[in-house]
Design a protein around this motif. Structure first.
Motif, PDB file in Angstrom:
ATOM      1  N   ILE A 240       0.907  -1.241  -0.058  1.00 23.66           N
ATOM      2  CA  ILE A 240       0.025  -0.104   0.221  1.00 23.66           C
ATOM      3  C   ILE A 240       0.972   1.287  -0.125  1.00 23.66           C
ATOM      4  CG2 ILE A 240      -1.740   1.363   1.319  1.00 23.66           C
ATOM      5  CD1 ILE A 240      -3.136  -1.137   2.087  1.00 23.66           C
TER       6      ILE A 240
ATOM      7  N   VAL B 237      -5.732  -4.039   4.397  1.00 25.98           N
ATOM      8  CA  VAL B 237      -6.075  -2.915   3.621  1.00 25.98           C
ATOM      9  C   VAL B 237      -7.201  -1.828   4.395  1.00 25.98           C
ATOM     10  CG1 VAL B 237      -7.069  -1.868   1.272  1.00 25.98           C
ATOM     11  CG2 VAL B 237      -5.505  -3.894   1.480  1.00 25.98           C
ATOM     12  N   VAL B 273      -6.916  -1.828  -5.995  1.00 33.21           N
ATOM     13  CA  VAL B 273      -7.217  -2.979  -5.219  1.00 33.21           C
ATOM     14  C   VAL B 273      -8.780  -3.179  -5.049  1.00 33.21           C
ATOM     15  CG1 VAL B 273      -5.378  -2.586  -3.535  1.00 33.21           C
ATOM     16  CG2 VAL B 273      -7.538  -1.209  -3.139  1.00 33.21           C
TER      17      VAL B 273
END
Lengths: 329, 329
Positions: A240, B237, B273
């Motif tokens: 990320i 995430v 994503v």
């Protein structure tokens, strides 16, 4: 005074960050560090003021990261062997090592020995979550092939640790599975589920995301899955931030925006996910205390690992594990 | 013209986003959608212009998310049963469903049947990485308890998919393990390692982080581990972005900074994503094509799942799987 044996040689960067961590720990806590390793090297990194505040035990050998863990028992002159022996001989109450983790686990298990009712010790680690409490995950790498009984014992050890160290009166213990319904799981976890129902804090199956949302305090899994989970999580975090940097680089407003978020957002987040803030991973289930630190530990990580070892020693974790497991026999 | 059977009823939000996705797909690709479900409901969501561009097959029953996958074979009037039957009867070449994934996998496996040499089909998903190519991970939930042979077949299926669909001439296939050294693994993966050595693209053990760094194109694991890995990644995430929002909220400069990063950084990352960009997960190893979409799929996800089904049908994936596995018998 609590005595902590410290493997001064095992880390990726040699004795320097380890000694520095010991010095930082001595600045705030009263304890006696027993530094194990090459006496001359240790002395060279030790500020004169601290010379008489530590003990040094000479060890001429170091188990390196590329060595086999199975050789650890034969390497009796190694710093980690000698540090573990100090706990075995009750000359120290805990051992801290940033060296070969497999060697440390093998030696701690076989030389210090297991607690009654424990068939296999487990490596436990704290994971960050979106709530203020962290989640203890075990096992993250000590037992690759587990039995249902192993997982049950991990649950009891996690419950004891959460009570005694994290200060949670009634910790919630979840079993990591491929779905939260009772019917989910593989052959191993389905059998472990039944045993874990004997544990007061057991709340049933949980999913990967429950590690981070505060739903449970303890997550139980086999060491193969736990190790993959840990490294996958590290991979996602680093991915990320890499993607973010890739995009920031391409836009001037984004560059300025990132600067404005640097300290208050990225700085604080870094602290939340930085393993150095946690110290190391306790090996639960041994008749003593062993804190296993990252090979690349900096001084802060070592300092925090020492604090963990002190808190562990002062706590009743091991006694609580015994009580939980003997109650359920 | 390629015919794609679409379960119009199974998703979390009913037929609306599914029909909308079909319409979006028809805007760019030539194919015949066969919508399976309640005719009246389907017609109500279908714009008049598209009325004669689809076929509708009436199905009076819907398997809901809370139903047991084991009942799927008996629910012969359900939309997913009838959609799968169309592939079995060769009236469609692929099925797309956002319904009960366990039911879809069971029906696709038992009614459409497996390819020769395949003992168990696997669910494969694409994961984002820091390089331009994505990584195929399988199995992520079809086979909870695997044998070494299953993992070997997953490797061959992943290699075939990466070649034929991702366009990688010599895909690298890794076995997910608790360390990258050959000696690492549990009993299952150590045995699978030996079998996988018979596969051209096999590069050995990989760790969780290798999913995201572009080191390999295909990652093989059992469905229990794969499912945990997937949900853990989603959890990490969402945790990072939640933590980020928590910190942004507390600082005005950070709020402004976040606004400056919104489109170019966060917007682009979201796309990278977002599962809707991928469509769905193919069930590899069946004698046909089944694309399994998220229950909460929006129109875009359905559109992309249909595109996947079309590309799969036009490709030689299934033939390549057969060739790879018969070569190695």
């Amino acid at each position: 005074m609590i005595k902590i044996a410290i493997d001064a040689m095992g880390g990726d960067f040699g004795p320097e960050p380890i000694i520095e961590g010991v010095v930082q720990a001595l600045e705030t806590e009263k304890f006696l560090p027993i530094l194990v390793g090459n006496t001359e090297e240790i002395r060279s990194f030790l500020p004169p003021y601290y010379a008489d505040k530590v003990e040094i035990v000479e060890a001429s050998d170091v188990i390196s990261m590329s060595d086999q863990a199975t050789d650890a028992l034969k390497r009796k002159e190694s710093s980690i062997y000698k540090a573990v022996e100090l706990v075995r001989e009750k000359e120290a109450s805990a051992v801290v090592s940033a060296g070969h983790s497999g060697a440390t686990m093998t030696l701690a298990t076989l030389r210090i020995g297991r607690l009654p009712h424990i068939s296999k010790p487990a490596l436990a680690t704290l994971m960050p979550s979106v709530v203020s409490t962290k989640t203890l995950v075990l096992d993250v790498g000590a037992v690759t092939d587990c039995t249902p009984q192993n997982l049950y014992e991990f649950g009891a050890m996690g419950e004891a640790y959460a009570q005694q160290i994290l200060g949670i009166a009634s910790p919630k213990v979840g079993l990591l599975s491929n779905g939260s319904e009772d019917s989910k799981g593989n052959t191993l976890t389905k059998a472990a589920f039944k045993l874990l129902q004997g544990l007061k804090g057991f709340v049933g199956n949980v999913e990967g995301r429950d590690i981070f949302n505060g739903n449970v305090n303890v997550v139980v899994c086999d060491g193969f899955t736990g190790n993959i989970l840990l490294k996958t999580s590290e991979g996602v975090v680093s991915t990320i931030f890499t993607l973010m940097r890739q995009h920031i680089r391409k836009s001037l407003p984004a560059k300025i925006g990132a600067l404005m978020m640097k300290r208050k957002v990225f700085g604080n987040m870094k602290k939340q996910v930085d393993y150095a803030e946690y110290g190391g991973a306790p090996l639960l289930g041994i008749n003593g205390c062993a804190i296993i630190s990252h090979g690349s530990s900096n001084a802060k990580a070592i300092k925090n690992a020492i604090f963990q070892a002190i808190r562990y020693t002062e706590s009743d974790v091991n006694k609580t594990i015994e009580i939980l497991l003997s109650d359920n026999k």
